[in-house]
Structure formats: structure tokens, C-alpha cells
Design an enzyme around this catalytic site. Structure first.
Site, PDB file in Angstrom:
ATOM      1  N   ARG A  47      81.502-102.343  15.269  1.00 20.62           N
ATOM      2  CA  ARG A  47      81.664-101.149  15.934  1.00 20.62           C
ATOM      3  C   ARG A  47      81.009 -99.859  15.228  1.00 20.62           C
ATOM      4  NH1 ARG A  47      82.702 -98.987  12.441  1.00 20.62           N
ATOM      5  NH2 ARG A  47      84.662 -98.506  11.163  1.00 20.62           N
ATOM      6  N   HIS A  54      89.047 -91.418  10.238  1.00 20.58           N
ATOM      7  CA  HIS A  54      89.978 -91.464   9.484  1.00 20.58           C
ATOM      8  C   HIS A  54      91.376 -90.654   9.942  1.00 20.58           C
ATOM      9  CE1 HIS A  54      88.757 -93.444   5.611  1.00 20.58           C
ATOM     10  NE2 HIS A  54      87.714 -92.835   5.816  1.00 20.58           N
ATOM     11  N   ASP A 207      89.220-100.470  14.629  1.00 19.23           N
ATOM     12  CA  ASP A 207      87.787-101.270  14.565  1.00 19.23           C
ATOM     13  C   ASP A 207      88.304-102.522  15.521  1.00 19.23           C
ATOM     14  OD1 ASP A 207      87.417 -99.506  12.593  1.00 19.23           O
ATOM     15  OD2 ASP A 207      87.614-100.929  11.058  1.00 19.23           O
TER      16      ASP A 207
HETATM   17  P1  ATP Z   1      83.934-100.510   7.346  1.00 12.59           P
HETATM   18  O1  ATP Z   1      85.390-101.040   7.403  1.00 12.59           O
HETATM   19  O2  ATP Z   1      83.331 -99.188   6.577  1.00 12.59           O
HETATM   20  O3  ATP Z   1      83.414-100.416   8.849  1.00 12.59           O
HETATM   21  P2  ATP Z   1      83.025-103.236   6.625  1.00 12.59           P
HETATM   22  O4  ATP Z   1      84.267-103.654   7.515  1.00 12.59           O
HETATM   23  O5  ATP Z   1      81.633-103.863   6.797  1.00 12.59           O
HETATM   24  O6  ATP Z   1      82.870-101.764   6.804  1.00 12.59           O
HETATM   25  P3  ATP Z   1      84.798-104.013   4.543  1.00 12.59           P
HETATM   26  O7  ATP Z   1      86.126-103.784   5.442  1.00 12.59           O
HETATM   27  O8  ATP Z   1      84.900-103.734   3.246  1.00 12.59           O
HETATM   28  O9  ATP Z   1      83.470-103.390   5.329  1.00 12.59           O
HETATM   29  O10 ATP Z   1      84.596-105.630   4.861  1.00 12.59           O
HETATM   30  C1  ATP Z   1      83.326-106.479   4.048  1.00 12.59           C
HETATM   31  C2  ATP Z   1      83.992-107.440   3.634  1.00 12.59           C
HETATM   32  O11 ATP Z   1      83.942-108.637   4.893  1.00 12.59           O
HETATM   33  C3  ATP Z   1      82.866-108.217   2.954  1.00 12.59           C
HETATM   34  O12 ATP Z   1      82.918-107.765   1.439  1.00 12.59           O
HETATM   35  C4  ATP Z   1      83.151-109.748   2.963  1.00 12.59           C
HETATM   36  O13 ATP Z   1      84.268-110.353   2.459  1.00 12.59           O
HETATM   37  C5  ATP Z   1      83.791-109.781   4.684  1.00 12.59           C
HETATM   38  N1  ATP Z   1      82.477-110.254   5.509  1.00 12.59           N
HETATM   39  C6  ATP Z   1      81.697-109.552   6.255  1.00 12.59           C
HETATM   40  N2  ATP Z   1      80.692-110.020   7.003  1.00 12.59           N
HETATM   41  C7  ATP Z   1      80.726-111.219   6.435  1.00 12.59           C
HETATM   42  C8  ATP Z   1      79.978-112.359   6.564  1.00 12.59           C
HETATM   43  N3  ATP Z   1      79.007-112.541   7.554  1.00 12.59           N
HETATM   44  N4  ATP Z   1      79.838-113.486   5.763  1.00 12.59           N
HETATM   45  C9  ATP Z   1      81.175-113.788   4.951  1.00 12.59           C
HETATM   46  N5  ATP Z   1      81.726-112.665   4.576  1.00 12.59           N
HETATM   47  C10 ATP Z   1      81.800-111.429   5.705  1.00 12.59           C
HETATM   48  C1  GLA Z   2      87.900 -98.085   8.534  1.00 14.60           C
HETATM   49  C2  GLA Z   2      89.208 -98.741   9.123  1.00 14.60           C
HETATM   50  C3  GLA Z   2      89.532 -97.868  10.327  1.00 14.60           C
HETATM   51  C4  GLA Z   2      89.297 -96.517  10.276  1.00 14.60           C
HETATM   52  C5  GLA Z   2      88.206 -96.139   9.758  1.00 14.60           C
HETATM   53  C6  GLA Z   2      87.865 -94.648   9.461  1.00 14.60           C
HETATM   54  O1  GLA Z   2      86.863 -98.682   9.232  1.00 14.60           O
HETATM   55  O2  GLA Z   2      89.343 -99.991   9.276  1.00 14.60           O
HETATM   56  O3  GLA Z   2      90.894 -98.205  10.657  1.00 14.60           O
HETATM   57  O4  GLA Z   2      90.397 -95.966   9.543  1.00 14.60           O
HETATM   58  O5  GLA Z   2      87.907 -96.662   8.418  1.00 14.60           O
HETATM   59  O6  GLA Z   2      87.976 -93.766  10.593  1.00 14.60           O
HETATM   60 MG    MG Z   3      86.021-102.841   7.503  1.00 12.69          MG
END
Ligand code: ATP
Ligand code: GLA
Ligand code: MG
Length: 502
Positions: A47, A54, A207
Site C-alpha cells: 500500500r 503514524h 496496512d
Molecule cells: P513499512 O512497514 O514501512 O511499510 P515493510 O512492511 O516493507 O515497510 P517491514 O515491516 O520491516 O517493512 O517488513 C519487511 C520484512 O518482511 C522483511 O525483512 C522480510 O522479513 C519480510 N518480507 C517482505 N517481503 C518479502 C519477500 N518477498 N520474501 C520474503 N520475505 C519478505
Molecule cells: C507502518 C505500520 C502502520 C502505520 C505506518 C505509519 O507501516 O505498519 O500500521 O503505523 O507504519 O503510518
Molecule cells: Mg511493514
């Protein structure tokens, strides 16, 4: 659903060759690995958050939408007489190694949040799904299905567009399907939000809501208080077509590893701000469904109840809580544990037991004033943004500039009050604005990750050129063409979770 339903960019056009190739690769990869075709594929997207950063875990409204990158999980249920098991591989096995583990029949699967591992996110999905089934359909003879799994995610991990929620939602959906349950969107949301916290990040529900409930072409106005509700908001027409560009900073912030000083600490600070404000205003907070049980939105509600103002327009209510935070949380330098305990008339061990024991936090001082002010003011911006979008079918120049200004103010607040930006993200926003965006800000958790820009279609080329020259080539002189191709994408609001069978 068919893959055309999910991916076609409009009702009439088919699936692009890239999508078809990725899809075929997943099915043939699975067949090669396990010797038979999968039974089904579950899918959930990442997304982008347009505004409301936050504040979801403080139970204020947010405005995200799903993007077209996603996590696909191919699954086959296999017979097993002994302990139920999971065999799981990734299409990128060097980075995400293959694992095999058993699944307890009657208890929750163990997840060690201290050991950051990609399969933790799948286990989160299993845990949520099986807990849901056990509670909803108690049956002592129930045994979880054994499954073979292959995962293909193209949401950049740690890139701010929520690969984690895409992963967990898709996993939970897959495990429910493997156990013969077609879950409703609301049930999937409720279990996915809670289960993702098992990896150690106490995230809100934005999310997962965006990943599950989004609809192509719409933004998803998402409310958490008093109950969860969504509204699909169309992007209005304007003289110059409104476009959202998503640009990566390529600064990766792993939320699970940094949680005690960043994400989870913010959750704790907002919770403490809520209980301190409640105490100072002599209102009692009932427990709410935020992760620590007491949210700033909850304080807001009880404060308004006490003043007899629950019928006031929300904007005025928010202005009053901004005022209260300004006048009452006066310590710019933050509050120590001792100072907070004293305000709450409890001991430090009681404070720690009540509010700081769900997860580790590392902080000498808690910046209650700054965090509460960010939250309340950002909540007001979300209301204003939504009101402006809903005002007319066609936005004039004045409205558009106003929307852009709200996005820019959101970034400034994330930078100064919430301290969740970083120099690279600030840089990208400044470059993009100079090249013609109406508004530019970080999106997602921040401390790196991703940015989102609202701009006229006519300025897209100029902004992309400026970001290449002044950010990407400058910071990463050796950047590959492939990486560059993923650095910036025009975000088209896309569909939420799907199950594809047959
Ligand atoms: P944000 O939450 O800031 O939007 P994000 O969800 O991408 O970003 P994190 O919540 O830190 O970041 O999650 C990332 C973790 O999800 C990676 O470190 C990994 O463990 C797992 N992950 C995400 N995509 C994959 C994938 N394609 N294959 C395996 N693991 C994955
Ligand atoms: C991450 C979290 C969400 C939200 C955002 C910040 O992506 O998973 O729940 O808190 O940070 O807005
Ligand atoms: Mg995340």
C-alpha cells in the site's frame, strides 16, 4: 477470481505480459520444486499511504490505497499422518532460505521476535489463522493441514509500502483456505492486524486494511474508532490529471530490528501521552482496541464527552485536543519515567508494568508533547484532506494547492515533531517540489523507505528527471538500470486481497 480480475488495468484490457510471466513462473517453479501443481494462490498487495502518518495506532483516520506490487503465495495441501508441517520456499532462495517446520495441533506456533527471519511473517499468518479457526469453530479433533508453499513477493521489503502486511495477509488467507475456510474481509483484517504484531512490531491496522479492502481506482478512507469502517473515495477530476508518484529512498529501515528506539517507542509515547492527558483532565479512559489499550483518540473522545461536546464537528473537537496538548504537555525536553509516574500518581515499576512491558523500549525521555501534537494535527489534516476531496467533482487550482500544502505540512510534522523522516527522504521531497509536485512526503513508517508525491500528469517527466539527476545518480552512482526502474513508479490505486483457485 481470475488473474485478469485482479491485474487488468481497466475493465476491458487483459493481463500484461510481465504479470503473466511472473504468474507462470510461480506455478512452474512450484511444480518443479514439489513435483505437482499448487491447489491455489493467495495474493495481497502493498500500500501507499496518501496522508495520516503514524496515527493509525492512535486510532485516528488514515487515507491509504493498495498498489499493484504484491505477495503471491502458491499452496498445496498434502496428506500427513503425523505432526502437521509446513514446507516453505521463496522464489529468491539466496535471500530468503527454504524452511520446514511443524505446526502444533492445539497451541499457537512459536515465533521468536528477537530472531528476525522472513518466515516469521508466514508464521504470523498461520498463528492468526489457526487461532481464529479454533476460537470460531471449536472442535477437539481439528488438525491443521500440512502444506507446501512457494512465495513470490515484489513489494520492496523495508521499503515503506508494507511488504510485511502484504505477506501476513496473504499468508493468513492461504492458511485459512488450506483449512477449508473462506474468510470474510473483516475477519481477515481483524486477525491479520493482531497476528503481525507477533514479529515484534506493534503496528496499527492501516496496512492490512489497505491490503485487504482497497478497490482499483479509489483511495481507502479508513476509520478505526469507535469501530473499523472503510469508505472508497474516488480521486476527483482536475484540470491537470492528479497523479501520485511513489519514489524509494533506498534507505532501508528494518522495523523489527529498530523497534525499541523507533516504531514501538512511538507507540509507547502516544499511549503515555493519552494516559497523561486523561489524568491531567480528570477523565477515565475505557480500554480500547489499540495495541496497548489506551489511544489518543480515546482520550479525545472522553475529553469531549466530559465537556458535552461529542456532537461538535470532529474538526472542532480535534482543535480542542490540540489546544489541550499545547497547554498541558509543556516539557519540550520530554518526560522521564519518574516524571510520568509522578503525574499519573503511580510508581515507576507500576508504570513499566502497565505500559512498557509488552515490548522493549529504549529511551531516557519520552517526547509526549511532540508526539501528541503530531498525532492530533495530522488527524486534522486527514479530515481536511478528505473534506476537500469530497467537496466537488472537479477540483480547481485552489483546492489542489491546498491538498498539496496538507501533504507538505504532514512531511514537516513527521520530520520535526515525530522525528520519523531522514535526510534522504527530506532531500527527495525538496527536489520533487522544486521540479513541480504539489505536495511531497514520506509514506509508511519512515526513517527511510518510501516517499509519495502528488503532481499533475504534465509534470511527471520533469520530476522523474530531477530525482534521477539530483538524488539517485548522485547518491548511487553505480545504480543499475533494473534498480532505477523500480525506484519510481506511478501509483495506480489497485485491488485488495484475492484468492485464485483452479
Ligand atoms: P513499512 O512497514 O514501512 O511499510 P515493510 O512492511 O516493507 O515497510 P517491514 O515491516 O520491516 O517493512 O517488513 C519487511 C520484512 O518482511 C522483511 O525483512 C522480510 O522479513 C519480510 N518480507 C517482505 N517481503 C518479502 C519477500 N518477498 N520474501 C520474503 N520475505 C519478505
Ligand atoms: C507502518 C505500520 C502502520 C502505520 C505506518 C505509519 O507501516 O505498519 O500500521 O503505523 O507504519 O503510518
Ligand atoms: Mg511493514
Amino acid at each position: 477470481e481470475s488473474i485478469a480480475d485482479v491485474y487488468a488495468s481497466d475493465e476491458s484490457s487483459g493481463v500484461s505480459p510481465e504479470v503473466q510471466a511472473r504468474w507462470n513462473g510461480l506455478i512452474s517453479g512450484f511444480t518443479k520444486l514439489y513435483g505437482h501443481r499448487p491447489d491455489f494462490v493467495s495474493r495481497s498487495p502493498g500500500r501507499v499511504n496518501i496522508i495520516g502518518e503514524h496515527i493509525d495506532y492512535s486510532l485516528y483516520d488514515v487515507l491509504p490505497t493498495a498498489v499493484s506490487v504484491d505477495v503471491l503465495i502458491a499452496v498445496k495441501v498434502v496428506p500427513s499422518d503425523g505432526e502437521p508441517f509446513v514446507k516453505i520456499s521463496n522464489v529468491n532462495p539466496e535471500k530468503f532460505p527454504t524452511r520446514e517446520f511443524s505446526v502444533p495441533r492445539t497451541t499457537d506456533i512459536e515465533i521468536d521476535p528477537k530472531k528476525h527471519e522472513w518466515v516469521n511473517y508466514f508464521k504470523s499468518g498461520i498463528r492468526g489463522a489457526l487461532k481464529f479457526l479454533r476460537e470460531r469453530y471449536p472442535d477437539p479433533s481439528f488438525a491443521p493441514a500440512s502444506i507446501e508453499v512457494l512465495l513470490d513477493g515484489n513489494v520492496p521489503p523495508g521499503g515503506g509500502i508494507s511488504s510485511s502486511a502484504a505477506f501476513v495477509c496473504s499468508s493468513a488467507l492461504a492458511v485459512l483456505k488450506a483449512n477449508n475456510h473462506n474468510v470474510s474481509k473483516q475477519d481477515l483484517l481483524d486477525l491479520a492486524v493482531v497476528s503481525e504484531r507477533a514479529v515484534g512490531v506493534y503496528s496499527g491496522g492501516m496496512d492490512q486494511a489497505a491490503s485487504i479492502f482497497s478497490a482499483r481506482g479509489y483511495l481507502l478512507y479508513t476509520q478505526f474508532f469507535p469501530n473499523f469502517a472503510v469508505q472508497h473515495v474516488p480521486i476527483p477530476k482536475a484540470e491537470h490529471e492528479i497523479t501520485f508518484l511513489v519514489a524509494q529512498s533506498f534507505v532501508t529501515s528494518n522495523k523489527a530490528d529498530t523497534a525499541p528506539r523507533r516504531y514501538n517507542l512511538r507507540v509507547a509515547e502516544c499511549t503515555l501521552a493519552a494516559v497523561v492527558l486523561a489524568k491531567l483532565n480528570d477523565v477515565t479512559l475505557p480500554k480500547d482496541n489499540s495495541s496497548l489499550g489506551y489511544s489518543l483518540r480515546n482520550f479525545h473522545n472522553e475529553f469531549m464527552r466530559k465537556e458535552g461536546r461529542l456532537g461538535d464537528p470532529l474538526e472542532y473537537q480535534v482543535d480542542s485536543v490540540i489546544q489541550a496538548a499545547m497547554e498541558q504537555l509543556t516539557q519540550e525536553e520530554g518526560y522521564t519515567r519518574e516524571e510520568i509516574a509522578k503525574l499519573l500518581e503511580i510508581t515507576v515499576p507500576e508504570l513499566e508494568a502497565q505500559f512498557l512491558s509488552s515490548f522493549p523500549v529504549q529511551a531516557e525521555r519520552f517526547l509526549l508533547r511532540q508526539r501528541a501534537l503530531h498525532c492530533f494535527k495530522e488527524a486534522r489534516r486527514v479530515l481536511d484532506f478528505k473534506a476537500c476531496l469530497s467537496k466537488t467533482n472537479t477540483l480547481d487550482e485552489h483546492h489542489i494547492l491546498y491538498l498539496g500544502q496538507l501533504l507538505n505540512e504532514s512531511q514537516e510534522s513527521c520530520r520535526t515533531l515525530y522525528e520519523c523522516s531522514c535526510p534522504e527522504v527530506d532531500d527527495i521531497c525538496a527536489i520533487a517540489r522544486r521540479a513541480g509536485t504539489w505536495g511531497s512526503r514520506l509514506t509508511g513508517a519512515g526513517w527511510g523507505g518510501c516517499t509519495v508525491h502528488m503532481l499533475p500528469q504534465t509534470k511527471v517527466d520533469a520530476v522523474i528527471k530531477a530525482l534521477k539527476e539530483e538524488y539517485y545518480y548522485k547518491k548511487f552512482p553505480d545504480i543499475s538500470d533494473e534498480k532505477m526502474a523500480h525506484a519510481m513508479v506511478i501509483s495506480k490505486p489497485s485491488n485488495g486481497s484475492f484468492m485464485i483457485t483452479g
